[in-house]
Design a protein around this motif. Structure first.
Motif, PDB file in Angstrom:
ATOM      1  N   LYS A 205       0.561  -1.029   0.711  1.00 50.76           N
ATOM      2  CA  LYS A 205       0.207   0.077  -0.335  1.00 50.76           C
ATOM      3  C   LYS A 205       1.062   1.611  -0.255  1.00 50.76           C
TER       4      LYS A 205
ATOM      5  N   LYS B 158      -6.160   0.407   5.981  1.00 49.04           N
ATOM      6  CA  LYS B 158      -7.203   0.835   4.483  1.00 49.04           C
ATOM      7  C   LYS B 158      -7.507  -0.089   3.810  1.00 49.04           C
ATOM      8  N   ASP B 159      -7.838  -0.473   2.946  1.00 49.69           N
ATOM      9  CA  ASP B 159      -7.710  -1.810   2.143  1.00 49.69           C
ATOM     10  C   ASP B 159      -6.352  -3.087   1.896  1.00 49.69           C
ATOM     11  N   THR B 160      -6.235  -3.387   2.864  1.00 46.18           N
ATOM     12  CA  THR B 160      -5.553  -4.170   3.111  1.00 46.18           C
ATOM     13  C   THR B 160      -6.233  -6.014   3.784  1.00 46.18           C
TER      14      THR B 160
ATOM     15  N   GLU C 188      -9.414  -5.742   6.530  1.00 42.91           N
ATOM     16  CA  GLU C 188     -10.843  -6.376   5.882  1.00 42.91           C
ATOM     17  C   GLU C 188     -10.845  -7.515   7.489  1.00 42.91           C
TER      18      GLU C 188
ATOM     19  N   ARG D 187       0.335  -0.063  -4.545  1.00 45.15           N
ATOM     20  CA  ARG D 187       0.334  -1.402  -5.115  1.00 45.15           C
ATOM     21  C   ARG D 187       0.534  -1.337  -6.332  1.00 45.15           C
TER      22      ARG D 187
END
Ligand code: SF4
Length: 371
Positions: A46, A270-272, A276, A50
């Motif tokens: 990130k 966030k977004d890893t 989640e 990416r």
């Protein structure tokens, strides 16, 4: 002034991150782009958006080293004309250069301004340290990396310290003779993400390497003559694996005996994948007091001769009536072990006396963009 106009025409590429120990005073030089792995659950590449890993061309990099030299000469000439670096700092404001505030610069102007500021800060501090970006420059062919390090020395002189991030697995795989050649050519310190010394934690986090490989790689780096800085992530085992994470990390660190251990607190980004899992309740973060108990376990197990550093703002901190206070000092030289081991334990003990509700929890930092 002619020199100011010249500076506005020269740029070089700067990557997105550097270790806090390579602060504003280090020249940044980008040899590769992004991370060749990009799959660790907690990071996922990130910090590099990416994007795909790329090794940059030697000629392109050497041209940029020449650009740094041109900027350096230009800034030094301005400094002579104006009577010192303090006056030069005023001449190099975005307003003097482009007639606008930093927030109003277009992308080209902003990137150029970033380069001018980087070279200015570097030479104001004596042009002593250089950080090579991005995540794993040992992925370059050894001959190419050695050529670049030598070209740098011929063009700009030998700095006191040249450092780079490297993946533990790349160090593990690189032949000793090549590591020694790279060291001799001028790269002096490696920053490597150990993250955990526990096999299950590394596997769960998809780190792509084992503690055994990290031990071999770490020892090789030291034998080749590098200063070794190893990163450890506080809380990486979550609620279910915290103890084995702390105990086995201490064991691996004792075996490697690095120069620096740098503690970073796990904050889900966030977004890893880990973010989640945390949101779904599958990965449970430690509470602030649990984090402190984990550090205490790690510190008690450490029998090495090096420095333990907490040089990142996200490491444990709490509210006081008069603002925030950090449990550990934040500087990049940290605590010398074994001499200051008791001091670190004493700080943890005192922090555990503070009500947990005063601490800022790792989860509360997860929306910050600056981690
Ligand atoms: S190797 Fe490093 S940069 Fe790459 S994904 Fe893992 S933690 Fe991130």
């Amino acid at each position: 002034m002619l020199e100011l106009e010249m500076l506005k025409k020269i740029s070089y590429e700067i990557g997105p991150i550097r270790p806090p120990s390579e602060g504003r005073h280090s020249l940044l030089l980008r040899l590769t782009r992004n991370c060749p792995w990009g799959l660790c659950k907690f990071c996922y590449g990130k910090p590099y958006n990416r994007e795909r890993f790329k090794i940059r061309g030697i000629q392109e990099i050497e041209r940029e080293i020449e650009n740094v030299k041109t900027l350096k000469d230009g800034i030094e000439t301005i400094s002579k004309k104006l009577g010192g670096m303090e006056w030069t700092a005023l001449a190099l404001s975005s307003y003097s250069l482009y007639g606008k505030e930093v927030s109003e610069l277009n992308l080209g102007e902003f990137l150029n301004f970033q380069c001018i500021m980087n070279v200015f800060s570097w030479i104001r501090d004596g042009a002593r340290t250089v950080f090579l970006q991005d995540a794993d420059n040992l992925m370059m062919r050894t001959d190419d990396l050695v050529e670049i390090l030598r070209f740098f020395k011929r063009t700009l002189g030998a700095p006191e310290r040249v450092t780079s991030y490297a993946r533990g697995r790349t160090v593990f795989k690189k032949p000793m003779s090549e590591l020694k050649e790279i060291k001799k050519a001028g790269l002096s310190r490696l920053h490597v993400g150990l993250e955990s010394g526990d096999e299950l934690v590394l596997k769960y986090m998809n780190k792509g390497m084992t503690p055994q490989e990290l031990i071999v790689g770490g020892k090789k780096a030291i034998e080749a003559g590098f200063e070794l800085s190893l990163y450890v992530i506080l809380g990486l085992g979550g609620k279910s694996m915290w103890r084995r994470h702390a105990e086995n990390t201490a064991k691996v660190l004792n075996e490697i005996n690095p120069d620096f251990v740098r503690v970073r607190r796990l904050v889900p980004l966030k977004d890893t994948p880990l973010f989640e899992e945390w949101k779904r309740g599958e990965f449970i973060l430690l509470s602030p007091h649990e984090e402190l108990k984990e550090i205490a376990t790690l510190i008690k197990g450490l029998e090495f001769e090096g420095k333990v550093c907490f040089d990142h703002f996200a490491n444990p901190f709490y509210h006081t009536g008069a603002g925030f206070r950090w449990v550990f000092k934040q500087d990049s030289e940290g605590y010398q072990f074994p001499q200051e081991k008791e001091e670190v334990l004493r700080r943890i003990e005192k922090a555990l006396e503070i009500d947990e509700s005063n601490f800022i929890a790792a989860g509360d930092l997860s929306t910050l963009e600056t981690l």
